[in-house]
Design an enzyme around this catalytic site. Structure first.
Site, PDB file in Angstrom:
ATOM      1  N   ALA A   1     -10.768   3.708  -2.344  1.00 33.80           N
ATOM      2  CA  ALA A   1      -9.585   3.954  -1.654  1.00 33.80           C
ATOM      3  C   ALA A   1      -8.708   5.024  -2.310  1.00 33.80           C
ATOM      4  O   ALA A   1      -8.726   5.194  -3.653  1.00 33.80           O
ATOM      5  CB  ALA A   1      -8.642   2.513  -1.918  1.00 33.80           C
ATOM      6  N   LYS A   2      -8.224   5.715  -1.420  1.00 37.74           N
ATOM      7  CA  LYS A   2      -7.111   6.826  -1.910  1.00 37.74           C
ATOM      8  C   LYS A   2      -5.785   6.008  -2.102  1.00 37.74           C
ATOM      9  O   LYS A   2      -4.822   6.122  -1.451  1.00 37.74           O
ATOM     10  CB  LYS A   2      -6.837   7.922  -1.023  1.00 37.74           C
ATOM     11  CG  LYS A   2      -6.375   9.266  -1.488  1.00 37.74           C
ATOM     12  CD  LYS A   2      -6.633  10.415  -0.679  1.00 37.74           C
ATOM     13  CE  LYS A   2      -5.841  11.682  -0.937  1.00 37.74           C
ATOM     14  NZ  LYS A   2      -6.470  12.313  -2.079  1.00 37.74           N
ATOM     15  N   ALA A   3      -5.768   5.539  -3.338  1.00 37.51           N
ATOM     16  CA  ALA A   3      -4.614   4.722  -3.674  1.00 37.51           C
ATOM     17  C   ALA A   3      -3.671   5.148  -4.726  1.00 37.51           C
ATOM     18  O   ALA A   3      -4.214   5.851  -5.874  1.00 37.51           O
ATOM     19  CB  ALA A   3      -5.003   3.065  -4.000  1.00 37.51           C
TER      20      ALA A   3
ATOM     21  N   SER B   1      -8.524   2.734   3.309  1.00 36.19           N
ATOM     22  CA  SER B   1      -7.976   2.701   2.132  1.00 36.19           C
ATOM     23  C   SER B   1      -6.913   1.369   2.191  1.00 36.19           C
ATOM     24  O   SER B   1      -6.830   0.439   1.179  1.00 36.19           O
ATOM     25  CB  SER B   1      -7.059   3.621   1.397  1.00 36.19           C
ATOM     26  OG  SER B   1      -7.920   4.855   1.484  1.00 36.19           O
TER      27      SER B   1
ATOM     28  N   TYR C   1      -4.017   7.132  -9.449  1.00 35.84           N
ATOM     29  CA  TYR C   1      -3.627   8.564  -9.893  1.00 35.84           C
ATOM     30  C   TYR C   1      -2.720   8.414 -11.148  1.00 35.84           C
ATOM     31  O   TYR C   1      -2.153   9.643 -11.490  1.00 35.84           O
ATOM     32  CB  TYR C   1      -2.833   9.355  -8.663  1.00 35.84           C
ATOM     33  CG  TYR C   1      -3.738   9.813  -7.738  1.00 35.84           C
ATOM     34  CD1 TYR C   1      -4.212  11.038  -7.491  1.00 35.84           C
ATOM     35  CD2 TYR C   1      -4.395   8.863  -6.850  1.00 35.84           C
ATOM     36  CE1 TYR C   1      -5.021  11.410  -6.627  1.00 35.84           C
ATOM     37  CE2 TYR C   1      -5.148   9.296  -5.580  1.00 35.84           C
ATOM     38  CZ  TYR C   1      -5.622  10.708  -5.684  1.00 35.84           C
ATOM     39  OH  TYR C   1      -6.363  11.055  -4.984  1.00 35.84           O
TER      40      TYR C   1
END
Length: 288
Positions: free
Chosen positions: A156-158, A62, A162
């Protein structure tokens, strides 16, 4: 319960354990202004983090996708998580690892000269959806769409990804729902605000193709469990009008684990045998 900023315990920050209340950053931290942050959410079961190294590997990926190289190796991240778990005396908990662009010489959109920092915190956390684990969660349908991979690196866990999740979950909770289901930018069924989604019809399982959503580690685990049982899994584009034809539904995620869904908008689902079997089998797997 006190707020997350006012607790006893230790948080790992930039290479050392600090008192929970002292784990702070400056107001001009780049991530606070420009969402230059990536993270992982993990579950500790009976003293062991499920898929721990895969989470650490994804965190580094990420960071790469966000042009934010994280200055730690997988082994160093693993050691930091273990230090936090031990320092706080935890055996069953949620573990949050976060890396971000800190305060530095840059305070505009560009932040190449600012340090990339990292922290690890862990705390006891029950079922993400509360009673929904037994009854089936009720989901709203979000007005926002998951973005195109040409808009933002969706693998990506960005943090920035969110923003619409928070807004959609607030709107859902205001309607008495547990969560919200997104469509993607093309109109296909995508995911919930923090979990992937699965559907059952005629003994086969259908789940959205992860070409514009995060291919969750729990999602991958559950697909493997289903295939091991000889159950056909269709990873494909799903149209919203198909929802009325599905019989069962569940969500997957490190926080959500495997959570049955009883309703999405006007569509209802039974908390059926396959849903319960997968939920129970996942619970056994993570503690094995």
């Amino acid at each position: 319960m006190s707020g997350y900023d006012d607790r006893d315990g230790k948080i790992w920050m930039d290479g050392q354990l600090v008192e929970w209340r002292d784990a702070n950053v400056h107001i001009l931290t780049h991530a606070l202004h420009y969402a230059s942050s990536v993270f992982e959410g993990e579950r500790l079961y009976d003293g062991k983090i499920f898929l721990s190294r895969k989470h650490s590997e994804r965190l580094l990926k990420s960071g790469e996708l966000m042009d934010m190289p994280i200055p730690y190796t997988v082994d160093e991240i693993e050691a930091a998580k273990q230090a936090v778990v031990e320092a706080n005396g935890l055996t069953n908990a949620y573990v949050r690892v976060v890396a971000w662009r800190g305060a530095g010489e840059d305070m505009g959109v560009s932040s190449a000269r600012n340090p990339v920092r990292m922290a690890v915190a862990a705390w006891a956390w029950g079922d993400y959806y509360g009673d929904a684990k037994m009854q089936g969660a009720k989901l709203d349908i979000a007005k926002w769409k998951r973005p195109s991979p040409e808009t933002i690196p969706t693998a990506a866990k960005a943090a920035g990804l969110y923003m619409i999740c928070t807004m959609s979950k607030h709107a859902a909770e205001a309607k008495g729902c547990s969560d919200a289901l997104f469509m993607d930018y093309r109109g296909y069924v995508a995911e919930a605000t923090g979990a992937n989604v699965f559907f059952v019809k005629d003994g086969e399982v259908h789940t959205p193709l992860p070409d514009a959503i995060l291919n969750g580690l729990t999602r991958q685990t559950v697909i493997g469990m289903l295939k091991d049982r000889g159950i056909t899994v269709h990873e494909r584009h799903i149209m919203p009008e198909e929802l009325e034809g599905f019989e069962q539904c569940w969500l997957t995620g490190s926080a959500a684990e495997v959570t049955p869904v009883g309703q999405i908008g006007e569509h209802t689902f039974e908390v059926g045998a396959l849903t319960r079997e997968i939920a129970e089998s996942y619970e056994k797997l993570v503690r094995s």
